[in-house]
Structure formats: C-alpha cells, structure tokens
Design an enzyme around this catalytic site. Structure first.
Site, PDB file in Angstrom:
ATOM      1  N   THR A 130       0.806  -1.221   0.000  1.00  0.00           N
ATOM      2  CA  THR A 130       0.000   0.000   0.000  1.00  0.00           C
ATOM      3  C   THR A 130       0.838   1.269   0.000  1.00  0.00           C
ATOM      4  O   THR A 130       1.942   1.302   0.552  1.00  0.00           O
ATOM      5  CB  THR A 130      -0.902   0.002   1.256  1.00  0.00           C
ATOM      6  OG1 THR A 130      -1.404   1.320   1.478  1.00  0.00           O
ATOM      7  CG2 THR A 130      -0.145  -0.419   2.515  1.00  0.00           C
ATOM      8  N   GLU A 132       0.264   3.581   1.856  1.00  0.00           N
ATOM      9  CA  GLU A 132       0.410   3.979   3.262  1.00  0.00           C
ATOM     10  C   GLU A 132       1.835   3.722   3.766  1.00  0.00           C
ATOM     11  O   GLU A 132       2.265   4.303   4.759  1.00  0.00           O
ATOM     12  CB  GLU A 132      -0.584   3.218   4.138  1.00  0.00           C
ATOM     13  CG  GLU A 132      -1.988   3.798   4.122  1.00  0.00           C
ATOM     14  CD  GLU A 132      -2.095   5.150   4.821  1.00  0.00           C
ATOM     15  OE1 GLU A 132      -1.709   5.236   5.986  1.00  0.00           O
ATOM     16  OE2 GLU A 132      -2.563   6.103   4.178  1.00  0.00           O
TER      17      GLU A 132
HETATM   18  P1  NAP Z   1     -11.682  -4.515   2.152  1.00  0.00           P
HETATM   19  O1  NAP Z   1     -12.830  -4.166   1.280  1.00  0.00           O
HETATM   20  O2  NAP Z   1     -11.651  -4.047   3.557  1.00  0.00           O
HETATM   21  O3  NAP Z   1     -11.542  -6.115   2.143  1.00  0.00           O
HETATM   22  C1  NAP Z   1     -10.722  -6.795   3.047  1.00  0.00           C
HETATM   23  C2  NAP Z   1     -10.961  -8.268   2.894  1.00  0.00           C
HETATM   24  O4  NAP Z   1     -10.141  -8.970   3.844  1.00  0.00           O
HETATM   25  C3  NAP Z   1     -12.408  -8.706   3.178  1.00  0.00           C
HETATM   26  O5  NAP Z   1     -12.736  -9.747   2.306  1.00  0.00           O
HETATM   27  C4  NAP Z   1     -12.312  -9.221   4.605  1.00  0.00           C
HETATM   28  O6  NAP Z   1     -13.310 -10.163   4.944  1.00  0.00           O
HETATM   29  C5  NAP Z   1     -10.958  -9.908   4.542  1.00  0.00           C
HETATM   30  N1  NAP Z   1     -10.374 -10.189   5.860  1.00  0.00           N
HETATM   31  C6  NAP Z   1     -10.200  -9.321   6.883  1.00  0.00           C
HETATM   32  N2  NAP Z   1      -9.625  -9.943   7.918  1.00  0.00           N
HETATM   33  C7  NAP Z   1      -9.430 -11.227   7.540  1.00  0.00           C
HETATM   34  C8  NAP Z   1      -8.879 -12.366   8.172  1.00  0.00           C
HETATM   35  N3  NAP Z   1      -8.438 -12.331   9.429  1.00  0.00           N
HETATM   36  N4  NAP Z   1      -8.812 -13.533   7.482  1.00  0.00           N
HETATM   37  C9  NAP Z   1      -9.307 -13.597   6.206  1.00  0.00           C
HETATM   38  N5  NAP Z   1      -9.858 -12.560   5.567  1.00  0.00           N
HETATM   39  C10 NAP Z   1      -9.916 -11.385   6.226  1.00  0.00           C
HETATM   40  O7  NAP Z   1     -10.323  -4.021   1.492  1.00  0.00           O
HETATM   41  P2  NAP Z   1      -9.985  -3.634  -0.032  1.00  0.00           P
HETATM   42  O8  NAP Z   1     -10.178  -2.183  -0.203  1.00  0.00           O
HETATM   43  O9  NAP Z   1     -10.638  -4.595  -0.951  1.00  0.00           O
HETATM   44  O10 NAP Z   1      -8.421  -3.877  -0.037  1.00  0.00           O
HETATM   45  C11 NAP Z   1      -7.897  -5.173  -0.305  1.00  0.00           C
HETATM   46  C12 NAP Z   1      -6.447  -5.254   0.155  1.00  0.00           C
HETATM   47  O11 NAP Z   1      -5.673  -4.249  -0.490  1.00  0.00           O
HETATM   48  C13 NAP Z   1      -6.228  -5.033   1.636  1.00  0.00           C
HETATM   49  O12 NAP Z   1      -5.132  -5.844   2.009  1.00  0.00           O
HETATM   50  C14 NAP Z   1      -5.848  -3.578   1.738  1.00  0.00           C
HETATM   51  O13 NAP Z   1      -5.072  -3.359   2.895  1.00  0.00           O
HETATM   52  C15 NAP Z   1      -5.034  -3.420   0.468  1.00  0.00           C
HETATM   53  N6  NAP Z   1      -5.008  -2.089  -0.123  1.00  0.00           N
HETATM   54  C16 NAP Z   1      -6.173  -1.450  -0.426  1.00  0.00           C
HETATM   55  C17 NAP Z   1      -6.132  -0.210  -1.051  1.00  0.00           C
HETATM   56  C18 NAP Z   1      -7.399   0.529  -1.411  1.00  0.00           C
HETATM   57  O14 NAP Z   1      -7.315   1.734  -1.689  1.00  0.00           O
HETATM   58  N7  NAP Z   1      -8.546  -0.146  -1.487  1.00  0.00           N
HETATM   59  C19 NAP Z   1      -4.882   0.382  -1.368  1.00  0.00           C
HETATM   60  C20 NAP Z   1      -3.723  -0.315  -1.062  1.00  0.00           C
HETATM   61  C21 NAP Z   1      -3.790  -1.560  -0.458  1.00  0.00           C
HETATM   62  P3  NAP Z   1     -14.764  -9.696   5.510  1.00  0.00           P
HETATM   63  O15 NAP Z   1     -15.581  -9.379   4.280  1.00  0.00           O
HETATM   64  O16 NAP Z   1     -15.197 -10.889   6.245  1.00  0.00           O
HETATM   65  O17 NAP Z   1     -14.550  -8.492   6.365  1.00  0.00           O
HETATM   66  O1  G4F Z   2     -10.646   6.738   2.970  1.00  0.00           O
HETATM   67  P1  G4F Z   2      -9.648   6.613   4.041  1.00  0.00           P
HETATM   68  O2  G4F Z   2     -10.072   5.963   5.302  1.00  0.00           O
HETATM   69  O3  G4F Z   2      -8.404   5.877   3.383  1.00  0.00           O
HETATM   70  P2  G4F Z   2      -6.846   5.810   3.761  1.00  0.00           P
HETATM   71  O4  G4F Z   2      -6.609   6.085   5.177  1.00  0.00           O
HETATM   72  O5  G4F Z   2      -6.126   6.669   2.772  1.00  0.00           O
HETATM   73  O6  G4F Z   2      -6.523   4.261   3.502  1.00  0.00           O
HETATM   74  C1  G4F Z   2      -6.987   3.585   2.334  1.00  0.00           C
HETATM   75  O7  G4F Z   2      -6.010   3.679   1.328  1.00  0.00           O
HETATM   76  C2  G4F Z   2      -4.764   3.032   1.630  1.00  0.00           C
HETATM   77  C3  G4F Z   2      -3.845   3.247   0.423  1.00  0.00           C
HETATM   78  O8  G4F Z   2      -3.219   4.500   0.520  1.00  0.00           O
HETATM   79  C4  G4F Z   2      -5.014   1.572   1.886  1.00  0.00           C
HETATM   80  F1  G4F Z   2      -3.836   0.957   2.148  1.00  0.00           F
HETATM   81  C5  G4F Z   2      -5.968   1.406   3.045  1.00  0.00           C
HETATM   82  O9  G4F Z   2      -6.256   0.006   3.202  1.00  0.00           O
HETATM   83  C6  G4F Z   2      -7.264   2.131   2.724  1.00  0.00           C
HETATM   84  O10 G4F Z   2      -7.891   1.490   1.648  1.00  0.00           O
HETATM   85  O11 G4F Z   2      -9.076   8.047   4.410  1.00  0.00           O
HETATM   86  C7  G4F Z   2      -8.545   8.939   3.448  1.00  0.00           C
HETATM   87  C8  G4F Z   2      -8.247  10.260   4.107  1.00  0.00           C
HETATM   88  C9  G4F Z   2      -7.471  10.135   5.414  1.00  0.00           C
HETATM   89  O12 G4F Z   2      -6.464  11.088   5.424  1.00  0.00           O
HETATM   90  C10 G4F Z   2      -8.491  10.450   6.503  1.00  0.00           C
HETATM   91  O13 G4F Z   2      -7.968  11.027   7.665  1.00  0.00           O
HETATM   92  O14 G4F Z   2      -9.494  10.877   4.456  1.00  0.00           O
HETATM   93  C11 G4F Z   2      -9.382  11.430   5.754  1.00  0.00           C
HETATM   94  N1  G4F Z   2     -10.724  11.541   6.331  1.00  0.00           N
HETATM   95  C12 G4F Z   2     -11.331  12.712   6.657  1.00  0.00           C
HETATM   96  N2  G4F Z   2     -12.525  12.473   7.197  1.00  0.00           N
HETATM   97  C13 G4F Z   2     -11.540  10.531   6.648  1.00  0.00           C
HETATM   98  C14 G4F Z   2     -12.683  11.106   7.197  1.00  0.00           C
HETATM   99  N3  G4F Z   2     -11.403   9.196   6.510  1.00  0.00           N
HETATM  100  C15 G4F Z   2     -12.439   8.410   6.901  1.00  0.00           C
HETATM  101  N4  G4F Z   2     -12.332   7.071   6.740  1.00  0.00           N
HETATM  102  N5  G4F Z   2     -13.577   8.945   7.481  1.00  0.00           N
HETATM  103  C16 G4F Z   2     -13.740  10.293   7.648  1.00  0.00           C
HETATM  104  O15 G4F Z   2     -14.754  10.744   8.170  1.00  0.00           O
END
Ligand code: NAP
Ligand code: G4F
Length: 355
Positions: A130, A132
């Site tokens: 990520t 992050e």
């Molecule tokens: P998400 O919607 O939160 O999905 C997470 C998945 O992981 C869900 O299927 C969840 O199952 C499963 N999970 C959580 N804990 C688990 C455990 N202990 N054992 C097995 N499965 C488990 O996340 P996403 O946005 O699709 O992201 C997918 C991956 O990419 C994550 O690893 C996230 O950290 C990474 N990532 C996401 C982004 C982004 O912007 N979306 C960017 C960079 C990296 P349940 O449905 O049961 O909760």
């Molecule tokens: O949507 P967010 O919660 O995503 P964040 O923290 O960027 O993380 C997501 O992206 C990562 C990749 O860069 C992934 F690795 C991670 O798993 C996830 O998918 O927050 C985005 C920004 C943050 O700076 C947060 O502080 O939005 C700001 N924010 C402001 N108000 C909020 C809110 N975030 C959330 N969730 N809720 C609020 O009310």
C-alpha cells in the site's frame, strides 16, 4: 493446456470481488477464502456467483490468523496464483485495534508465505502492499525507490509484510511480488472509507435521513483511482516474467475537500466553506443549509498528508496505465449511489431532486 487456478484471500472485499470477476472472465478457476461471521458477508459476490455459469468460483472457510486453514486450503486446491488481499484494511481503526491489525496484516502474510514454502506448491504470490507505506514521505510523487515512513499500526504491519515478501523471494526463490497500490475506490468501497462515506451520506441527505455529513481532516491529499483498473494491474504483476515490486497509481492528487465539492456539484449543489478547524462548515450556497461539519473523532493520531504515486515503471514494464480520472471517479460513485437508492428515473435517466 491446464486451466489456471487462483486463490484470493479477501475475496469478499472490494478488490477481491473485482479480481474474482476479472479472473473468471480470463477463464481461471477461482477459489476464495472467507472467514466466519455472524452475518453472511458475501454481498459483493452474490451477482458474480450467479453469473459464474461454469461454477468456477469456490469458497473455503479460513482465516489469515489460522495457519492450519491456510495449509489445508493450499494443499487441497494447489493454486497457480495467490492474491493476498485480506486485511484489516482501515487505517483509522488500526489505531483502535493495533495488535489485531498486526496479526492479520503482518503475521497473516507471513503465515501465507510460510504455508507456500512448506507445501512447496509452485504458485506465484501477489501481496497487497500500500501507498500507506510512504506515510510521511519526504518526496512527492512516490515511486518504488521512495523510502518508507509508516504512520499507523496498519502501515507498520504492511511494512513487515512487504519486506517478508521480498525476503521469501530472495531466500527461497518464491515468485512473490508487491503491488504498492495507491487508494482505489468504487461503488463497492467499504462504507467507512472517506469516498464512499461521502457518496452514501449525500444520498442519505437527499432522502432526508441525515441532516449533514461529518468528516475529519479535509486538506489531506490522496491519489484516488478506480478499483476495477487496479485489479487488472494486480493480474499483470503476476504475469510479468519475474517477481518484482510495482507502484500502481493515477499520478494525480486531490484533497478530501475537493472530493466533497465535486460530489455535491454532481447533484447540483455548490459548497462554500466558512469557519476554521473544528468550526469549519460546508454550506449550500443556494440555501445556506449546513451540509458538512467537522467531527474531531475522525482525526487520526498521526496523519498521512499527501500521497501521489508515480506509476511509470508499471506503464513501461506491464503496459498498465490508469484510465478513470478524479472527476469521472467521483461522478460514477455518486451516480451509482443515486441509482441504488432509486433516485434516478430509470426511463428518462434523469436524477430525481429531493433536496
Ligand atoms: P476490504 O474491502 O476491507 O476487504 C478486506 C478483505 O479482507 C475482506 O474480504 C475481509 O473479509 C478480509 N479479511 C479481513 N480480515 C481477515 C482475516 N483475518 N482472514 C481472512 N480474511 C480477512 O479491502 P480492499 O479495499 O478490498 O483492499 C484489499 C487489500 O488491499 C487489503 O489488504 C488492503 O489493505 C489493500 N489495499 C487497499 C487499497 C485501497 O485503496 N482499497 C490500497 C492499497 C492496499 P470480511 O468481508 O469478512 O470483512
Ligand atoms: O478513505 P480513508 O479511510 O483511506 P486511507 O486512510 O487513505 O486508507 C486507504 O487507502 C490506503 C492506500 O493509501 C489503503 F492501504 C488502506 O487500506 C485504505 O484502503 O481516508 C482517506 C483520508 C485520510 O487522510 C483520513 O484522515 O481521508 C481522511 N478523512 C477525513 N474524514 C476521513 C474522514 N477518513 C475516513 N475514513 N472517514 C472520515 O470521516
């Protein structure tokens, strides 16, 4: 030719569901790990399951905190590709459950890599790394050589996982690659991530179920892309001739404030801002109604101020580049929300204004 089979951890999540769709379309047999929950957690998979005519989607109970389940599933299905997408993926919540986050996101990846090593299955592994990881990076935009500076338990756990992937590749010759993905969103995004929270809240406001939207920090910047394009990048990373690490991003960055403004603009509302800090308000210019307020409970103890990726390596080596730009992404998310809520007249395609 034998059919490829993929194992997706996190198949019930946003990315897992899009990835399953892509792989089924590419004629894979797809296996997914689902964890036990008190309510069925497969809503994102329902349509895919129905459309999987060849019945090539198979779900297995397992958990990243349970090595025995990972070993059992790997031995049973012997996948050719593994996509590790499971995680406690919410950065803010990782401050509340740091040990659990480390267990799933950090040790969970180790358990999977070790199961792969011990079973000696010749599968390629993709790790959901990520942006992050960059955290308080001194450099913008961030690329594969930018030093990491994690700013949350989530990011620290993902850092541990990132380096284990590199280590298992170097130590044991496992084909393991990191995709360093910047934020990617869609109508399937989890409801408590900021983009989906904004689009969902707008619809609730329109329906009269919510008076206004409450947010934390508005001036942080994120590089937001469209999730279906990012799962294509994941697939390409595993088709590359050697394991490697790739940044996947749009190379553009926007504030949360801009996302709010653009989302309201789509429904014909212009937001003007008044006040500062926790007293700041987003007001509808036409009616003076307060539509956005600040709630400090959404602040994080440490914040990541700016993420902007440079995905030129992926463009050069994988022929991958983003298509959907910021405004289009905001519009498609609001539009999907309006449709799901029945706020679009399906015959005339006109939006129904309720506010
Ligand atoms: P998400 O919607 O939160 O999905 C997470 C998945 O992981 C869900 O299927 C969840 O199952 C499963 N999970 C959580 N804990 C688990 C455990 N202990 N054992 C097995 N499965 C488990 O996340 P996403 O946005 O699709 O992201 C997918 C991956 O990419 C994550 O690893 C996230 O950290 C990474 N990532 C996401 C982004 C982004 O912007 N979306 C960017 C960079 C990296 P349940 O449905 O049961 O909760
Ligand atoms: O949507 P967010 O919660 O995503 P964040 O923290 O960027 O993380 C997501 O992206 C990562 C990749 O860069 C992934 F690795 C991670 O798993 C996830 O998918 O927050 C985005 C920004 C943050 O700076 C947060 O502080 O939005 C700001 N924010 C402001 N108000 C909020 C809110 N975030 C959330 N969730 N809720 C609020 O009310």
């Amino acid at each position: 030719m034998t059919k490829k089979s993929a194992l997706i951890t996190g198949i019930t999540g946003q990315d897992g569901s899009y990835l399953a769709e892509l792989l089924l379309k590419n004629n894979y047999t797809v296996h997914g790990i689902v964890r036990r929950s008190s309510l069925f957690n497969r809503s994102r998979l329902a349509a895919i399951y129905r459309e999987s005519e060849a019945n090539d989607l198979h779900l297995h109970y397992g958990d990243l905190v349970d090595s025995s389940s990972l070993n059992r599933i790997l031995e049973k299905i012997e996948p050719t590709e593994i996509y590790n997408r499971a995680a406690q993926s919410h950065v803010g919540i990782s401050f509340d459950v740091p040990e659990y986050t480390a267990d799933v996101d950090g040790l969970g990846t180790l358990r999977l890599l070790d199961a792969l090593k011990n079973t000696q299955i010749k599968a390629k592994l993709y790790q959901a790394s990520t942006s992050e990881l960059y955290g308080k990076a001194g450099k913008v935009p961030q690329d594969e050589l930018t030093p990491f500076y994690p700013r949350s338990p989530y990011a620290a756990a993902k850092l541990f996982a990132y380096w284990l992937v590199v280590n298992y590749r170097e130590a044991y010759g496992i084909f393991a690659s990191n995709g360093i993905l910047f934020n990617h969103e869609s109508p399937r995004r989890g409801e408590n991530f900021v983009t989906r929270k904004i689009t969902l809240s707008i619809v609730s406001i329109l329906k009269g179920e919510l008076s206004h939207l409450e947010l934390g920090t508005l001036d942080v910047k994120r590089d937001w892309g469209y999730a279906p394009e990012y799962v294509d990048a994941m697939w390409r990373i595993l088709q590359y001739h050697r394991p490697d690490d790739f940044v996947i991003a749009t190379n553009e960055t926007h504030t949360v404030r801009e996302f709010v403004e653009e989302a309201f603009r789509f429904i014909g509302k212009e937001i003007v801002w008044t006040g500062v800090g926790v007293d700041e308000r987003g007001v509808d210019r036409a009616t003076d109604r307060v539509l956005v307020t600040i709630n400090p409970k959404f602040y994080r103890p440490t914040e990541v101020d700016i993420l902007q990726g440079d995905s030129s390596k992926a463009k050069a080596l994988l022929n991958w580049q983003p298509k959907t730009r910021f405004k289009e992404l905001v519009h498609l998310m609001v539009e999907a929300e309006l449709r799901a809520a029945g706020l679009v007249n399906l015959e005339s395609n006109e939006r129904i204004a309720l506010l």
